[in-house]
Design an enzyme around this catalytic site. Structure first.
Site, PDB file in Angstrom:
ATOM      1  N   ARG A  82       0.848  -1.239  -0.064  1.00 19.88           N
ATOM      2  CA  ARG A  82      -0.172   0.205   0.161  1.00 19.88           C
ATOM      3  C   ARG A  82       0.715   1.142  -0.011  1.00 19.88           C
ATOM      4  O   ARG A  82       1.846   1.197   0.839  1.00 19.88           O
ATOM      5  CB  ARG A  82      -0.641  -0.130   1.213  1.00 19.88           C
ATOM      6  CG  ARG A  82      -1.675   1.192   1.463  1.00 19.88           C
ATOM      7  CD  ARG A  82      -3.190   1.280   0.994  1.00 19.88           C
ATOM      8  NE  ARG A  82      -3.799   2.305   1.448  1.00 19.88           N
ATOM      9  CZ  ARG A  82      -4.962   2.274   2.212  1.00 19.88           C
ATOM     10  NH1 ARG A  82      -5.186   1.274   2.701  1.00 19.88           N
ATOM     11  NH2 ARG A  82      -5.452   3.654   2.611  1.00 19.88           N
ATOM     12  N   ARG A  91      -5.737   1.487  -4.383  1.00 19.97           N
ATOM     13  CA  ARG A  91      -4.926   1.096  -3.524  1.00 19.97           C
ATOM     14  C   ARG A  91      -4.963  -0.628  -3.580  1.00 19.97           C
ATOM     15  O   ARG A  91      -6.025  -1.160  -4.282  1.00 19.97           O
ATOM     16  CB  ARG A  91      -5.493   1.447  -1.942  1.00 19.97           C
ATOM     17  CG  ARG A  91      -6.717   0.504  -1.483  1.00 19.97           C
ATOM     18  CD  ARG A  91      -7.922   1.415  -1.943  1.00 19.97           C
ATOM     19  NE  ARG A  91      -8.063   2.853  -1.763  1.00 19.97           N
ATOM     20  CZ  ARG A  91      -8.579   3.284  -0.496  1.00 19.97           C
ATOM     21  NH1 ARG A  91      -9.076   2.711   0.264  1.00 19.97           N
ATOM     22  NH2 ARG A  91      -8.473   4.655  -0.518  1.00 19.97           N
ATOM     23  N   ASP A  94      -7.117  -2.519   1.265  1.00 19.62           N
ATOM     24  CA  ASP A  94      -7.583  -1.489   2.376  1.00 19.62           C
ATOM     25  C   ASP A  94      -8.457  -2.526   3.446  1.00 19.62           C
ATOM     26  O   ASP A  94      -9.078  -3.141   2.900  1.00 19.62           O
ATOM     27  CB  ASP A  94      -8.742  -0.583   1.635  1.00 19.62           C
ATOM     28  CG  ASP A  94      -9.357   0.403   2.693  1.00 19.62           C
ATOM     29  OD1 ASP A  94      -8.665   0.979   3.442  1.00 19.62           O
ATOM     30  OD2 ASP A  94     -10.398   1.098   2.332  1.00 19.62           O
ATOM     31  N   ASP A  96     -10.486  -2.314   6.889  1.00 19.87           N
ATOM     32  CA  ASP A  96     -11.061  -1.440   7.574  1.00 19.87           C
ATOM     33  C   ASP A  96     -11.822  -1.990   8.839  1.00 19.87           C
ATOM     34  O   ASP A  96     -12.438  -2.917   8.560  1.00 19.87           O
ATOM     35  CB  ASP A  96     -12.503  -0.418   7.205  1.00 19.87           C
ATOM     36  CG  ASP A  96     -11.986   0.368   6.104  1.00 19.87           C
ATOM     37  OD1 ASP A  96     -10.619   1.125   6.242  1.00 19.87           O
ATOM     38  OD2 ASP A  96     -12.491   0.570   4.850  1.00 19.87           O
TER      39      ASP A  96
HETATM   40  N1  ROI Z   1     -15.393   1.669  -4.187  1.00 25.86           N
HETATM   41  C1  ROI Z   1     -15.677   0.436  -4.147  1.00 25.86           C
HETATM   42  N2  ROI Z   1     -16.537  -0.030  -4.906  1.00 25.86           N
HETATM   43  N3  ROI Z   1     -15.131  -0.055  -3.147  1.00 25.86           N
HETATM   44  C2  ROI Z   1     -14.250   0.254  -2.159  1.00 25.86           C
HETATM   45  O1  ROI Z   1     -13.767  -0.406  -1.221  1.00 25.86           O
HETATM   46  C3  ROI Z   1     -14.123   1.700  -2.229  1.00 25.86           C
HETATM   47  N4  ROI Z   1     -13.234   2.384  -1.522  1.00 25.86           N
HETATM   48  C4  ROI Z   1     -12.894   3.505  -1.820  1.00 25.86           C
HETATM   49  C5  ROI Z   1     -13.523   4.703  -2.595  1.00 25.86           C
HETATM   50  C6  ROI Z   1     -12.525   5.487  -3.513  1.00 25.86           C
HETATM   51  C7  ROI Z   1     -14.307   5.608  -1.815  1.00 25.86           C
HETATM   52  N5  ROI Z   1     -14.281   3.810  -3.396  1.00 25.86           N
HETATM   53  C8  ROI Z   1     -14.648   2.404  -3.432  1.00 25.86           C
HETATM   54  O2  ROI Z   1     -12.196   4.234  -0.715  1.00 25.86           O
END
Ligand code: ROI
Length: 161
Positions: A82, A91, A94, A96
Site C-alpha cells: 500500500r 490501493r 484496504d 477497515d
Molecule cells: N468503491 C468500491 N466499490 N469499493 C471500495 O472499497 C472503495 N473504496 C474507496 C472509494 C474510493 C471511496 N471507492 C470504493 O475508498
C-alpha cells in the site's frame, strides 16, 4: 474475546489475490481466529476514473485491543504494497474495522462503527452473509433496515474464493 468484522477492498495488482493474501495474514494475527469470510464482490469505484474494486468482509474472533488490531491491519496493508499517495486513491489493499463487538469507539485514529458502512452496498451485503439475521449494530440500527435502504444494484457477487 470480541467478534470483529473487517471490510476488505482492493483495486490494484490482482485484487482477488490481494484479498486472499490478506485473509491469510489475518489468520496469523496473535490471539485471533478467522471465523468466516464472505464471498468476493466486484463493483465500480465510488470515484470515477479508478479501476473496479473487489470487496469482502471477514469475521474475526480476537483478543487484541482495538488499536492493536488497527496497527496490525495497517502493517498488513503496508506489507501488501500500500502506498498512501492520496486520501481516496486506488490501493492494493484496504482493511477497515467495521465493528468491534458492541463497542462504540471514537478516537482520533479509529471510529467504530466505520462511518460510512451504513451506506455502502459493498460492505453491507457481504456483512449480511456472516452476521445473524436480526443483527443489531451498536449504534442501534438493524442491518436489515440498512440493507433495505441500500440497493444491491452495481454489485457483482463472485464465486466463493
Ligand atoms: N468503491 C468500491 N466499490 N469499493 C471500495 O472499497 C472503495 N473504496 C474507496 C472509494 C474510493 C471511496 N471507492 C470504493 O475508498
Amino acid at each position: 474475546m470480541e467478534r470483529i468484522y473487517i471490510g476488505m477492498g482492493s483495486n490494484l495488482a490482482a485484487p482477488d489475490r490481494q484479498l486472499r493474501c490478506a485473509i491469510e495474514a489475518l489468520a496469523h494475527l496473535p490471539g485471533t481466529r478467522v471465523a468466516g469470510v464472505s464471498a468476493f464482490y466486484q463493483s465500480d469505484s465510488l470515484l470515477t476514473g479508478q479501476p473496479r474494486y473487489t470487496n469482502a468482509v471477514a469475521a474475526l474472533d480476537s483478543s487484541l485491543a482495538p488499536l492493536e488490531l488497527l496497527d496490525a491491519l495497517q502493517a498488513i496493508e503496508n506489507d501488501q504494497g500500500r502506498e498512501r499517495l492520496e486520501r481516496w486513491g486506488p490501493r492494493t489493499l484496504d482493511l477497515d474495522i467495521l465493528l468491534f463487538g458492541d463497542q462504540l469507539i471514537d478516537e482520533p485514529r479509529l471510529k467504530v462503527p466505520h462511518y460510512q458502512m451504513h451506506l455502502r452496498a459493498f460492505v453491507l451485503y457481504p456483512l449480511a452473509e456472516l452476521a445473524p439475521a436480526d443483527f443489531l449494530l451498536p449504534d442501534g440500527q438493524h442491518l436489515s433496515d440498512l440493507l433495505a435502504a441500500c440497493p444491491f444494484a452495481g454489485l457483482e457477487r463472485l464465486a466463493i474464493a
